[in-house]
Motif scaffolding. Structure first.
Motif, PDB file in Angstrom:
ATOM      1  N   GLN A  85       6.943  -8.416  10.803  1.00  0.00           N
ATOM      2  CA  GLN A  85       7.087  -7.622   9.589  1.00  0.00           C
ATOM      3  C   GLN A  85       6.015  -6.519   9.662  1.00  0.00           C
ATOM      4  O   GLN A  85       5.202  -6.487  10.581  1.00  0.00           O
ATOM      5  CB  GLN A  85       6.885  -8.479   8.350  1.00  0.00           C
ATOM      6  N   SER A  86       5.980  -5.677   8.642  1.00  0.00           N
ATOM      7  CA  SER A  86       5.088  -4.508   8.732  1.00  0.00           C
ATOM      8  C   SER A  86       3.649  -4.876   8.365  1.00  0.00           C
ATOM      9  O   SER A  86       3.000  -4.179   7.585  1.00  0.00           O
ATOM     10  CB  SER A  86       5.606  -3.406   7.825  1.00  0.00           C
ATOM     11  N   VAL A  87       3.146  -5.975   8.961  1.00  0.00           N
ATOM     12  CA  VAL A  87       1.779  -6.396   8.630  1.00  0.00           C
ATOM     13  C   VAL A  87       0.751  -5.400   9.151  1.00  0.00           C
ATOM     14  O   VAL A  87      -0.345  -5.285   8.609  1.00  0.00           O
ATOM     15  CB  VAL A  87       1.449  -7.814   9.175  1.00  0.00           C
ATOM     16  N   LEU A  88       1.107  -4.670  10.215  1.00  0.00           N
ATOM     17  CA  LEU A  88       0.139  -3.753  10.825  1.00  0.00           C
ATOM     18  C   LEU A  88       0.197  -2.354  10.228  1.00  0.00           C
ATOM     19  O   LEU A  88      -0.442  -1.436  10.745  1.00  0.00           O
ATOM     20  CB  LEU A  88       0.382  -3.686  12.345  1.00  0.00           C
ATOM     21  N   SER A  89       0.942  -2.174   9.141  1.00  0.00           N
ATOM     22  CA  SER A  89       1.011  -0.853   8.489  1.00  0.00           C
ATOM     23  C   SER A  89      -0.394  -0.363   8.177  1.00  0.00           C
ATOM     24  O   SER A  89      -1.242  -1.136   7.740  1.00  0.00           O
ATOM     25  CB  SER A  89       1.733  -0.950   7.141  1.00  0.00           C
ATOM     26  N   PRO A  90      -0.620   0.948   8.368  1.00  0.00           N
ATOM     27  CA  PRO A  90      -1.953   1.468   8.032  1.00  0.00           C
ATOM     28  C   PRO A  90      -2.215   1.401   6.531  1.00  0.00           C
ATOM     29  O   PRO A  90      -1.282   1.241   5.733  1.00  0.00           O
ATOM     30  CB  PRO A  90      -1.898   2.924   8.504  1.00  0.00           C
ATOM     31  N   LEU A  91      -3.481   1.517   6.150  1.00  0.00           N
ATOM     32  CA  LEU A  91      -3.853   1.515   4.728  1.00  0.00           C
ATOM     33  C   LEU A  91      -3.051   2.577   3.990  1.00  0.00           C
ATOM     34  O   LEU A  91      -2.863   3.683   4.497  1.00  0.00           O
ATOM     35  CB  LEU A  91      -5.342   1.848   4.570  1.00  0.00           C
ATOM     36  N   THR A  92      -2.599   2.247   2.806  1.00  0.00           N
ATOM     37  CA  THR A  92      -1.845   3.206   2.008  1.00  0.00           C
ATOM     38  C   THR A  92      -2.609   3.474   0.707  1.00  0.00           C
ATOM     39  O   THR A  92      -3.653   2.886   0.468  1.00  0.00           O
ATOM     40  CB  THR A  92      -0.457   2.645   1.650  1.00  0.00           C
ATOM     41  N   THR A  93      -2.035   4.340  -0.110  1.00  0.00           N
ATOM     42  CA  THR A  93      -2.734   4.694  -1.350  1.00  0.00           C
ATOM     43  C   THR A  93      -2.281   3.844  -2.529  1.00  0.00           C
ATOM     44  O   THR A  93      -2.887   3.903  -3.592  1.00  0.00           O
ATOM     45  CB  THR A  93      -2.511   6.180  -1.667  1.00  0.00           C
ATOM     46  N   ALA A  94      -1.192   3.088  -2.359  1.00  0.00           N
ATOM     47  CA  ALA A  94      -0.695   2.278  -3.474  1.00  0.00           C
ATOM     48  C   ALA A  94      -0.176   0.954  -2.937  1.00  0.00           C
ATOM     49  O   ALA A  94       0.297   0.867  -1.801  1.00  0.00           O
ATOM     50  CB  ALA A  94       0.434   3.017  -4.192  1.00  0.00           C
ATOM     51  N   ALA A  95      -0.266  -0.070  -3.768  1.00  0.00           N
ATOM     52  CA  ALA A  95       0.250  -1.385  -3.366  1.00  0.00           C
ATOM     53  C   ALA A  95       0.601  -2.195  -4.607  1.00  0.00           C
ATOM     54  O   ALA A  95       0.027  -1.978  -5.685  1.00  0.00           O
ATOM     55  CB  ALA A  95      -0.785  -2.151  -2.536  1.00  0.00           C
ATOM     56  N   ALA A  99       2.851   1.623  -0.094  1.00  0.00           N
ATOM     57  CA  ALA A  99       3.436   2.949   0.058  1.00  0.00           C
ATOM     58  C   ALA A  99       2.368   3.980  -0.277  1.00  0.00           C
ATOM     59  O   ALA A  99       1.298   3.628  -0.794  1.00  0.00           O
ATOM     60  CB  ALA A  99       4.648   3.132  -0.859  1.00  0.00           C
ATOM     61  N   THR A 100       2.680   5.225   0.007  1.00  0.00           N
ATOM     62  CA  THR A 100       1.760   6.287  -0.412  1.00  0.00           C
ATOM     63  C   THR A 100       2.030   6.667  -1.865  1.00  0.00           C
ATOM     64  O   THR A 100       1.310   7.485  -2.418  1.00  0.00           O
ATOM     65  CB  THR A 100       1.901   7.535   0.473  1.00  0.00           C
ATOM     66  N   ARG A 101       3.109   6.116  -2.445  1.00  0.00           N
ATOM     67  CA  ARG A 101       3.448   6.403  -3.852  1.00  0.00           C
ATOM     68  C   ARG A 101       3.713   5.096  -4.576  1.00  0.00           C
ATOM     69  O   ARG A 101       4.534   4.291  -4.131  1.00  0.00           O
ATOM     70  CB  ARG A 101       4.708   7.272  -3.912  1.00  0.00           C
ATOM     71  N   LEU A 102       3.051   4.916  -5.732  1.00  0.00           N
ATOM     72  CA  LEU A 102       3.249   3.673  -6.481  1.00  0.00           C
ATOM     73  C   LEU A 102       4.698   3.530  -6.946  1.00  0.00           C
ATOM     74  O   LEU A 102       5.216   2.422  -7.038  1.00  0.00           O
ATOM     75  CB  LEU A 102       2.286   3.623  -7.678  1.00  0.00           C
ATOM     76  N   ASP A 103       5.382   4.670  -7.227  1.00  0.00           N
ATOM     77  CA  ASP A 103       6.753   4.546  -7.746  1.00  0.00           C
ATOM     78  C   ASP A 103       7.674   3.850  -6.737  1.00  0.00           C
ATOM     79  O   ASP A 103       8.582   3.104  -7.119  1.00  0.00           O
ATOM     80  CB  ASP A 103       7.320   5.915  -8.165  1.00  0.00           C
ATOM     81  N   LEU A 104       7.413   4.058  -5.438  1.00  0.00           N
ATOM     82  CA  LEU A 104       8.260   3.408  -4.425  1.00  0.00           C
ATOM     83  C   LEU A 104       8.017   1.892  -4.434  1.00  0.00           C
ATOM     84  O   LEU A 104       8.972   1.102  -4.370  1.00  0.00           O
ATOM     85  CB  LEU A 104       7.979   3.990  -3.039  1.00  0.00           C
ATOM     86  N   CYS A 105       6.751   1.501  -4.520  1.00  0.00           N
ATOM     87  CA  CYS A 105       6.436   0.063  -4.627  1.00  0.00           C
ATOM     88  C   CYS A 105       7.089  -0.499  -5.888  1.00  0.00           C
ATOM     89  O   CYS A 105       7.661  -1.599  -5.877  1.00  0.00           O
ATOM     90  CB  CYS A 105       4.934  -0.160  -4.720  1.00  0.00           C
ATOM     91  N   PHE A 106       7.004   0.246  -6.959  1.00  0.00           N
ATOM     92  CA  PHE A 106       7.531  -0.202  -8.254  1.00  0.00           C
ATOM     93  C   PHE A 106       9.046  -0.395  -8.170  1.00  0.00           C
ATOM     94  O   PHE A 106       9.595  -1.407  -8.651  1.00  0.00           O
ATOM     95  CB  PHE A 106       7.168   0.838  -9.317  1.00  0.00           C
ATOM     96  N   ALA A 107       9.727   0.573  -7.544  1.00  0.00           N
ATOM     97  CA  ALA A 107      11.191   0.486  -7.439  1.00  0.00           C
ATOM     98  C   ALA A 107      11.591  -0.744  -6.623  1.00  0.00           C
ATOM     99  O   ALA A 107      12.517  -1.483  -6.995  1.00  0.00           O
ATOM    100  CB  ALA A 107      11.741   1.763  -6.798  1.00  0.00           C
ATOM    101  N   LEU A 108      10.881  -0.980  -5.522  1.00  0.00           N
ATOM    102  CA  LEU A 108      11.229  -2.129  -4.681  1.00  0.00           C
ATOM    103  C   LEU A 108      10.877  -3.443  -5.391  1.00  0.00           C
ATOM    104  O   LEU A 108      11.664  -4.402  -5.357  1.00  0.00           O
ATOM    105  CB  LEU A 108      10.514  -2.030  -3.328  1.00  0.00           C
ATOM    106  N   ALA A 109       9.729  -3.469  -6.066  1.00  0.00           N
ATOM    107  CA  ALA A 109       9.352  -4.685  -6.803  1.00  0.00           C
ATOM    108  C   ALA A 109      10.406  -4.986  -7.872  1.00  0.00           C
ATOM    109  O   ALA A 109      10.754  -6.151  -8.121  1.00  0.00           O
ATOM    110  CB  ALA A 109       7.973  -4.520  -7.439  1.00  0.00           C
TER     111      ALA A 109
END
Ligand code: HEM
Length: 341
Positions: free
Chosen positions: A8-18, A105-115
């Motif tokens: 899975q994407s465990v190695l994704s670089p640090l992002t600005t939102a989670a 994600a670099t945008r909280l809205d994308l995390c929010f939509a997926l959550a």
């Protein structure tokens, strides 16, 4: 030669939102949870595709108690409930969790939509244990004001530190994840002179240069293996909080190839070492949660093993229908096939 399972994407670089979601699976909710896990890659692509710069990713983790309820498959060798620790001054609590979703994600809205999609699919089948929205703070600082994440391994060293390999072939490409939600006593911390804060962390505050201490947070978390080699974990800590409520926290998340490494770090922090009775970061940080998960490979999720008790295909044909999920749980996206966005 067989190809290596895709992690899975465990190695994704640090992002600005989670967003961090910790859930328990209700009795009878197992099939719904399995369906969602199998579709997670597709859901993430569906939301992330339209915003490629957003780098949306989601890692799912499975808790120890849930494994045998969800899969008829050998357990990952290192999967067990989080071990609570009671030190002379501080306690690492163990709290429930069957599923972890680590959305970045670099945008909280994308995390929010997926959550929202994940929770919509799981409604009625799970109970929410914890939800935290994290953000990048200034130049990648924690709320104590220090740059956090500097010594994370990168490239091949990160893969080596984080992904299960030949030691557990049935789970190659997976990773162990420990999460802890910490709340800080920021008033107490900010009352310390910067020099004292730097001694506690083991790095300078403004310039982020490592200091030579043997009882700092950095020193206590520098763990070596039997061959004397440093053993790394991959941290993706995020600040979170609510200034209005006076809440200031760090969501700790550490990925590792074996939970032993993170557990050794926790023992050093909470129980102390010959150099320090405990990690003084804990005098200003209280762990409210503590849970261990196993994040299987992406290939594992795309082709889930059978559910427990499902037997062979022939048995399955003769078997009674699986337990139904609660009536209000939408097992699939909206009937029109839309994501309901
Ligand atoms: C290093 C903050 C909890 C493991 C650091 C650093 C900071 C920091 C500022 C120095 C820069 C860096 O290399 O990242 C925090 C905060 C925590 C926390 C605010 C929560 C209150 C933990 C926990 C663990 C951990 C629970 C492990 C179980 C590490 C490791 C390093 C580190 C491995 C790197 C050590 C090295 O230089 O090799 N942390 N940390 N941290 N922390 Fe933490």
């Amino acid at each position: 030669m067989a190809t290596e399972p895709e992690p899975q994407s465990v190695l994704s670089p640090l992002t600005t939102a989670a967003i961090f979601l910790v859930l328990t699976v209700e009795e009878g909710g197992e099939d719904t949870a399995r369906d969602l896990l199998a579709d997670l890659g597709g859901l993430t692509r569906a939301i992330g595709f339209g915003a490629p710069d957003g780098r949306l990713s989601c890692v799912a983790g499975i808790g120890s108690d849930a494994w045998d309820r969800l899969f008829d498959h050998p357990r990952p060798a290192g999967l067990h409930p989080f071990t609570p620790l009671q030190g002379p001054r501080h306690r690492a609590v163990s709290t429930p969790g069957d599923l972890l979703f680590h959305l970045r994600a670099t945008r909280l809205d994308l995390c929010f939509a997926l959550a929202g999609q994940i929770m919509g699919r799981l409604r009625g089948a799970v109970a929410l244990q914890d939800e935290v929205q994290g953000f990048k703070y200034l130049d990648v600082r924690d709320l104590l004001g220090f740059v956090d994440g500097t010594e994370n391994p990168v490239g091949p060293a990160a893969r080596e530190a984080v992904l299960v390999g030949a030691e557990d072939p049935a789970h190659a490409g997976g990773s162990y994840v420990i999460v802890q939600k910490y709340l800080h006593d920021l008033d107490g911390w900010n009352a310390l002179p910067v020099e004292a804060q730097e001694r506690i962390i083991g790095r300078t505050k403004a310039t982020n240069i490592e200091r030579d201490e043997d009882d700092s947070h950095v020193a206590l978390n520098t763990v070596t293996g039997p061959d004397g080699e440093e053993q790394d974990i991959l941290r993706d800590n995020m600040p979170f909080g609510s200034p209005g409520r006076g809440e200031f926290g760090t969501y700790f998340i550490g990925y590792s190839r074996t939970p032993d490494v993170t557990e050794q770090m926790l023992r050093n922090m909470f129980l102390g070492t010959s150099a320090a009775p405990h990690d003084r970061i804990l005098d200003f940080s209280t762990a409210l949660t503590g849970t261990l998960f196993y994040a299987p490979s992406a290939d594992f999720l795309d082709d889930l093993p059978d559910a427990p008790g499902s037997g062979t295909a022939a048995d399955a044909a003769a078997a009674p229908a699986p337990a139904s999920v609660p009536a209000q749980a939408p097992a699939r996206p909206a009937p029109d096939g839309s994501l309901g966005i």
